[in-house]
Design an enzyme around this catalytic site. Structure first.
Site, PDB file in Angstrom:
ATOM      1  CE  LYS A 127      -3.150   2.982   0.632  1.00  0.00           C
ATOM      2  NZ  LYS A 127      -4.313   3.262  -0.179  1.00  0.00           N
ATOM      3  CB  CYS A 134      -4.020   8.700   0.197  1.00  0.00           C
ATOM      4  SG  CYS A 134      -5.744   8.508   0.667  1.00  0.00           S
TER       5      CYS A 134
HETATM    6  N1  SAJ Z   1      -2.126  14.903  -8.926  1.00  0.00           N
HETATM    7  C1  SAJ Z   1      -1.305  15.697  -9.718  1.00  0.00           C
HETATM    8  N2  SAJ Z   1      -0.978  15.247 -10.962  1.00  0.00           N
HETATM    9  C2  SAJ Z   1      -1.416  14.042 -11.447  1.00  0.00           C
HETATM   10  C3  SAJ Z   1      -2.228  13.236 -10.642  1.00  0.00           C
HETATM   11  C4  SAJ Z   1      -2.571  13.686  -9.374  1.00  0.00           C
HETATM   12  O1  SAJ Z   1      -0.894  16.787  -9.322  1.00  0.00           O
HETATM   13  O2  SAJ Z   1      -1.083  13.725 -12.596  1.00  0.00           O
HETATM   14  C5  SAJ Z   1      -2.487  15.356  -7.561  1.00  0.00           C
HETATM   15  C6  SAJ Z   1      -3.989  15.495  -7.331  1.00  0.00           C
HETATM   16  O3  SAJ Z   1      -4.473  16.742  -7.778  1.00  0.00           O
HETATM   17  C7  SAJ Z   1      -4.065  15.327  -5.834  1.00  0.00           C
HETATM   18  C8  SAJ Z   1      -2.959  14.307  -5.545  1.00  0.00           C
HETATM   19  O4  SAJ Z   1      -2.090  14.362  -6.654  1.00  0.00           O
HETATM   20  O5  SAJ Z   1      -3.766  16.528  -5.155  1.00  0.00           O
HETATM   21  C9  SAJ Z   1      -3.429  12.904  -5.313  1.00  0.00           C
HETATM   22  O6  SAJ Z   1      -4.458  12.569  -6.230  1.00  0.00           O
HETATM   23  P1  SAJ Z   1      -4.605  11.132  -6.913  1.00  0.00           P
HETATM   24  O7  SAJ Z   1      -5.784  11.174  -7.781  1.00  0.00           O
HETATM   25  O8  SAJ Z   1      -3.307  10.737  -7.524  1.00  0.00           O
HETATM   26  O9  SAJ Z   1      -4.786  10.133  -5.699  1.00  0.00           O
HETATM   27  P2  SAJ Z   1      -5.760  10.063  -4.424  1.00  0.00           P
HETATM   28  O10 SAJ Z   1      -5.022  10.627  -3.260  1.00  0.00           O
HETATM   29  O11 SAJ Z   1      -7.109  10.582  -4.708  1.00  0.00           O
HETATM   30  O12 SAJ Z   1      -5.885   8.473  -4.278  1.00  0.00           O
HETATM   31  C10 SAJ Z   1      -4.710   7.704  -4.113  1.00  0.00           C
HETATM   32  C11 SAJ Z   1      -4.770   6.508  -5.088  1.00  0.00           C
HETATM   33  N3  SAJ Z   1      -3.485   5.850  -5.139  1.00  0.00           N
HETATM   34  C12 SAJ Z   1      -2.863   5.605  -6.311  1.00  0.00           C
HETATM   35  O13 SAJ Z   1      -3.307   5.929  -7.374  1.00  0.00           O
HETATM   36  C13 SAJ Z   1      -1.567   4.859  -6.225  1.00  0.00           C
HETATM   37  C14 SAJ Z   1      -5.859   5.543  -4.634  1.00  0.00           C
HETATM   38  O14 SAJ Z   1      -5.844   4.376  -5.431  1.00  0.00           O
HETATM   39  C15 SAJ Z   1      -5.644   5.172  -3.165  1.00  0.00           C
HETATM   40  O15 SAJ Z   1      -6.665   4.292  -2.687  1.00  0.00           O
HETATM   41  C16 SAJ Z   1      -5.703   6.448  -2.348  1.00  0.00           C
HETATM   42  O16 SAJ Z   1      -4.621   7.285  -2.754  1.00  0.00           O
HETATM   43  C17 SAJ Z   1      -5.598   6.092  -0.876  1.00  0.00           C
HETATM   44  O17 SAJ Z   1      -6.626   6.165  -0.185  1.00  0.00           O
HETATM   45  O18 SAJ Z   1      -4.517   5.709  -0.419  1.00  0.00           O
END
Ligand code: SAJ
Length: 424
Positions: free
Chosen positions: A205, A259
């Site tokens: 995780k 997360c």
């Molecule tokens: N972000 C960027 N650029 C990107 C993608 C995301 O700046 O290209 C930013 C988003 O705006 C946000 C942050 O990153 O601020 C995180 O967003 P996210 O969509 O990447 O992830 P979370 O936090 O919504 O969900 C993550 C997921 N983990 C992965 O994709 C490895 C999800 O599957 C997990 O279940 C979740 O964390 C968790 O609960 O741990």
């Protein structure tokens, strides 16, 4: 193994959908939370979390009589712990909620029960922290009751779909515990179920979220270089990603949420000598709101006394979650630079944040503004018509930090337009 009853501890972003989906698949579920506002609300049919499809699922589960909301842990065949694991100011994992949840199971624990920890936790938490607490019951882990770690891996905004379809990892304290976990989650999980040991599952995780954090950090670092070299980062990434083995993510305001911006610190704490790259990536992403604030100052001039229409405060598009939001950080940097920030967050217009004026409508944010800053790419911001916006505001400068607006459209409407490492 057959489980007829379940108690889910923590009615948050993960616990509530998980409890509801188990209930809708025939299990008798107690949804427990120690926050009376949440339990009173749920009992009255008020769903406190915005997530597509969740409200209907919860209301149906409540109506079926199989989901009961309670302030207490009640005896059940299986227990799921889905409580938050934030960090302290010094970024050490704050496991108080996991410890309290484990302790609340002790008086109810019986032979043959299964306990599952879902909260993201530092490696060895299940074996070294949860197991000894549960053994205060006089029962032995593995011998009298089963214990497993099964991380939630769902993406906010797609939680219901991903709960069912994602592969599920179940790390047992022993093989029987892992198999019991598989029998429980099989009630609704359609994705592959992979069995392993508890510490591997904990590490998996953390590795997933950490690798994503590092991928976003490199995109953010590239955006800073692109600013320096006068390159449009979006064009550059688009071209680089044509390479069959390159997939650069999107730079932005920073990385937030409960997360990805938290979990890598658990590895830094647990392995400080080894976690160099992880720590640096965290620092890059944490520094991104300040970097974007400087860009806003460059286009807006001295921000002192300027009024900024600030669009979006959530940690990412189309969610209502403001936890660890880099957009909030950015708003604070702009306030510190002397600006008056009038923020509109369509998913949480009732929120209260110190030093930021939250307004209930786009119109109120726009009125008498000097500058428009778009911080979150919510769908409803995508379709804003620059011509219509022009009628509603005195602002003629626009900064799009997340690249969802078309530069030419805004320029035709008479705005001076810029964005993060953007030329086109
Ligand atoms: N972000 C960027 N650029 C990107 C993608 C995301 O700046 O290209 C930013 C988003 O705006 C946000 C942050 O990153 O601020 C995180 O967003 P996210 O969509 O990447 O992830 P979370 O936090 O919504 O969900 C993550 C997921 N983990 C992965 O994709 C490895 C999800 O599957 C997990 O279940 C979740 O964390 C968790 O609960 O741990």
């Amino acid at each position: 193994m057959n489980f007829e009853s379940l108690c889910v501890i923590g009615m948050g972003y993960i616990g509530l959908p998980t409890a509801s989906i188990f209930a809708s698949n025939g299990i008798r579920v107690t949804g427990m939370d120690n926050n009376a506002e949440i339990t009173d609300g749920l009992k009255a049919g008020r769903v406190h979390i915005f997530e597509p499809g969740l409200r209907g699922l919860v209301l149906d589960a409540l109506a079926s009589g199989r989901l009961n909301i309670s302030s207490d842990v009640t005896p059940a065949d299986a227990y799921i712990i889905a409580v938050p694991t934030p960090f302290y100011d010094d970024r050490r994992a704050d496991l108080r909620a996991v410890i309290a949840a484990s302790e609340s199971i002790v008086p109810n624990l019986e032979k043959g029960n299964l306990v599952i920890l879902e909260s993201t936790s530092p490696p060895r938490t299940t074996a070294d922290i949860v197991a000894p607490i549960l053994e205060k019951s006089g029962l032995k882990t593995g011998q009298d009751f089963m214990l497993a770690y099964s991380p939630e891996r769902v993406l906010p905004g797609r939680i219901l779909r991903e709960l069912v379809d994602n592969p599920r990892v179940i790390g047992g304290i022993d093989r029987t515990s892992a198999e019991a976990g598989r029998d429980l989650y099989r009630k609704f999980v359609k994705g592959e179920i992979i069995l392993t040991d508890a510490t591997t599952a904990e590490m998996v995780k953390l590795m997933e979220n950490t690798s994503r954090d590092i991928s976003i950090a490199i995109a953010n670092e590239f955006s800073r270089m692109a600013e320096k070299f006068d390159v449009d980062i979006w064009e550059a990434i688009g071209i680089a990603n044509l390479h069959p083995r390159v997939e650069i993510l999107r730079p932005g305001v920073g990385v937030g949420g409960h997360c990805i911006s938290v979990d890598p610190w658990f590895l830094v704490e647990a392995a400080p000598e080894e976690a160099n790259l992880i720590k640096t990536a965290r620092q890059v992403n944490d520094g991104q709101p300040a970097f974007v604030a400087d860009l806003v100052s460059k286009v807006g001039g001295d921000l002192s006394g300027k009024r900024i229409a600030f669009l979006g405060l959530a940690f990412k598009p189309n969610v209502d979650d403001l936890r660890e939001s880099p957009a909030v950080e950015l708003a604070h940097h702009l306030t510190d630079a002397g600006a008056e920030v009038m923020a509109y967050e369509p998913f949480r217009s009732d929120a209260k944040i110190p030093k930021i004026n939250l307004v209930p409508s786009l119109e109120e944010a726009l009125i008498d503004a000097d500058l428009i800053v778009l911080a979150v790419g919510h769908d409803q911001f995508k379709d804003l018509d620059p011509q219509a916006i022009k009628e509603k505001t005195t602002a003629r400068i626009v900064f799009d930090a997340v690249r969802i607006w078309d530069k030419a459209d805004w320029e035709v409407a008479g705005f001076r337009f810029s964005g993060l490492a953007r030329r086109y």
